[in-house]
Design an enzyme around this catalytic site. Structure first.
Site, mmCIF file in Angstrom:
data_model
loop_
_atom_site.group_PDB
_atom_site.id
_atom_site.type_symbol
_atom_site.label_atom_id
_atom_site.label_comp_id
_atom_site.label_asym_id
_atom_site.label_seq_id
_atom_site.Cartn_x
_atom_site.Cartn_y
_atom_site.Cartn_z
ATOM 1 N N HIS A 60 0.838 -1.203 0.000
ATOM 2 C CA HIS A 60 0.000 0.000 0.000
ATOM 3 C C HIS A 60 0.874 1.255 0.000
ATOM 4 O O HIS A 60 1.212 1.777 1.058
ATOM 5 C CB HIS A 60 -0.934 -0.029 1.211
ATOM 6 C CG HIS A 60 -1.981 1.031 1.216
ATOM 7 N ND1 HIS A 60 -3.148 0.933 1.938
ATOM 8 C CD2 HIS A 60 -2.050 2.231 0.586
ATOM 9 C CE1 HIS A 60 -3.877 2.014 1.761
ATOM 10 N NE2 HIS A 60 -3.219 2.830 0.950
ATOM 11 N N HIS A 62 1.614 5.093 -2.025
ATOM 12 C CA HIS A 62 1.220 6.135 -2.987
ATOM 13 C C HIS A 62 2.496 6.759 -3.546
ATOM 14 O O HIS A 62 3.213 7.454 -2.823
ATOM 15 C CB HIS A 62 0.352 7.189 -2.296
ATOM 16 C CG HIS A 62 -0.946 6.634 -1.784
ATOM 17 N ND1 HIS A 62 -2.089 6.576 -2.561
ATOM 18 C CD2 HIS A 62 -1.285 6.071 -0.598
ATOM 19 C CE1 HIS A 62 -3.081 6.029 -1.858
ATOM 20 N NE2 HIS A 62 -2.618 5.696 -0.657
ATOM 21 N N ASN A 94 -4.298 6.301 -7.273
ATOM 22 C CA ASN A 94 -4.894 7.652 -7.248
ATOM 23 C C ASN A 94 -3.893 8.729 -7.677
ATOM 24 O O ASN A 94 -3.688 9.719 -7.002
ATOM 25 C CB ASN A 94 -5.494 7.973 -5.867
ATOM 26 C CG ASN A 94 -4.460 8.020 -4.757
ATOM 27 O OD1 ASN A 94 -3.419 7.387 -4.864
ATOM 28 N ND2 ASN A 94 -4.746 8.755 -3.706
ATOM 29 N N ASP A 305 0.714 2.642 3.821
ATOM 30 C CA ASP A 305 -0.117 3.726 3.283
ATOM 31 C C ASP A 305 0.745 4.986 3.107
ATOM 32 O O ASP A 305 0.315 6.101 3.403
ATOM 33 C CB ASP A 305 -1.340 4.008 4.173
ATOM 34 C CG ASP A 305 -2.376 4.886 3.470
ATOM 35 O OD1 ASP A 305 -2.217 5.166 2.263
ATOM 36 O OD2 ASP A 305 -3.353 5.290 4.138
HETATM 37 ZN ZN LIG Z 1 -7.144 5.026 2.064
HETATM 38 ZN ZN LIG Z 2 -3.856 4.791 0.795
#
Ligand SMILES: [Zn+2]
Ligand SMILES: [Zn+2]
Length: 426
Positions: A60, A62, A94, A305
């Site tokens: 996970h 970004h 994203n 994350d």
């Molecule tokens: Zn999230």
């Molecule tokens: Zn995330």
């Protein structure tokens, strides 16, 4: 032929239930075997006093490229991953544009190959343009190499779309990774809803916002036979829902981030935006539930994350600042400091959640030191004590709440495909 011998380390490989002090031989980028004698004429790394683990996997991350290269690029994000001990990461779609076409998946693979740091797997969008209206071309995305689907950053809010995504994914045996948040319940909120948010007069996100969608996703996975992976679980309610669903045989897995087993909403009293993330830091009871979930196996994976934001964005007022913190370079030391050192998890259990478990969920041939596997290896110094200086992190962004923390444990040497890609400065 290139040969590399890692000598005298404590080799821990949960995929083979292996935990003993021995030598590990790598040849031409692959694992050749254990227990090889120390004088085999290969280049040597002395791992005495260190742990030799399958290369760590963060499912996970970004990476921000394409579109927000001021926050992170694929080159800087993967360098940060190496420094944190990760040999493989999965990037979340994203970006701008989002990863919802074959061309964008190929772009990520191309940039990752150019950076030549760690392996990058692509999680592609569930819906076109992450709008939650129409399914993306999931079959095409799988063909291009997508390993899973997610609209993270946002939830898949339309239940019918989610149901169809589960049904579609059955064809490829791919999981859907969902950010569980009922947005009607979190409008304008900046932190967890509870006593602290009340005292501070800040709008809060109730735990129910997470629990309602976790519950919905479990119900839809059960109804379709699909695979749901609940991202960044943070509430005691969700941990409990997932625990019970697993006993019923629902195909549900989950992950937790270090900040959610380390910090509580009390931190927001500082009004420091480095404590602002989504899901938010919750109560001590929720932290305890995450820890219990890690211990009893309800929580399969530890992930970061990793959410880089440039300083000028994160320095805004709490209500204007974006959600998220960087995590790649603090994950392993927080696991050691918060979980292993206090005796909450043993080393094999922690490593399992950072290697073979995420590999199995994503269906990637990683996370193991079995003979013939790619030689992705992380040598961990379990005892080194150090203080985190955010300015020294490889990530382009420095948004971490752990600056100045005294931490224990770090990645010492990181090997990807048989090549040493990172060596910790002493
Ligand atoms: Zn999230
Ligand atoms: Zn995330």
């Amino acid at each position: 032929m290139s040969r590399l011998l890692i000598k005298n380390g404590r080799v821990i490989d949960p995929s083979q239930k292996l935990d003993r002090i021995t030598n590990l031989l790598i040849e031409d980028g692959r694992i050749v075997g254990l227990d090889v004698p120390g004088d085999s004429g290969a280049e040597c790394i002395d791992a005495t006093g260190k742990i030799v683990s399958p290369g760590l996997i963060d499912m996970h991350v970004h990476l921000r490229e394409p579109g927000r290269e001021e926050d992170e690029t694929i080159a800087t994000g993967t360098a940060s991953a190496l420094a944190g001990g990760f040999t493989s990461i999965a990037c979340i779609p994203n970006t701008e544009p989002p990863i919802d076409t074959q061309g964008t998946v190929e772009f990520i693979h191309h940039q990752a190959a150019r950076a030549d740091n760690c392996n990058v797997y692509v999680v592609a969008c569930v819906s076109k343009n992450r709008e939650g209206k129409e399914l993306a071309e999931l079959g095409q995305l799988v063909k291009a190499g997508a390993v899973a689907f997610s609209d993270d950053g946002a939830p898949v809010f339309d239940a019918e779309l989610m149901r169809r995504a589960f049904e579609y994914c059955l064809m490829f045996d791919k999981p859907i990774l969902n950010h569980c948040e009922v947005r009607e319940l979190t409008r304008g909120a900046v932190m967890h809803e509870g006593t602290v948010s009340m005292v501070l007069g800040l709008a809060g996100m109730p735990s129910a916002a997470e629990d309602v969608m976790t519950s919905r996703d479990i119900a839809l996975a059960a109804a379709t036979g699909g695979r749901i992976h609940i991202m960044h679980v943070s509430t005691s309610g969700s941990v409990d829902l997932i625990r019970r669903a697993k006993t019923r045989g629902v195909r549900v897995t989950t992950e937790v981030c270090p900040h959610h087993f380390t910090l509580t909403d009390e931190c927001l009293r500082s009004f420091d935006s480095n404590y602002k993330m989504s899901p938010p830091l919750r109560s001590q009871q929720d932290v305890d539930a995450c820890i219990a979930g890690l211990q009893d196996g309800t929580i399969d994976v530890i992930c970061t994350d990793h959410a880089p934001h440039a300083l000028e964005k994160k320095m805004r007022e709490l209500d204007q600042a974006p959600f998220g913190i960087v995590g790649l370079e603090t994950c392993l030391p927080l696991v050691v400091t918060q979980l292993i050192q206090p005796g909450i998890l043993d080393w094999p259990t922690a490593i399992e959640k950072l290697t073979i478990n995420p590999a199995r969920i994503l269906g990637i041939p990683k996370g193991t030191l079995q003979v013939g596997a790619d030689a992705d290896v992380t040598i961990i110094d379990p005892d080194v004590e150090w203080t985190l200086d955010p300015q020294k992190m490889r990530s382009l962004s420095k948004n971490t709440p752990f600056g100045g923390w005294k931490l224990r444990g770090a990645a010492d040497t990181v090997i990807v495909g048989g090549r040493v890609k990172f060596k910790r400065a002493v």
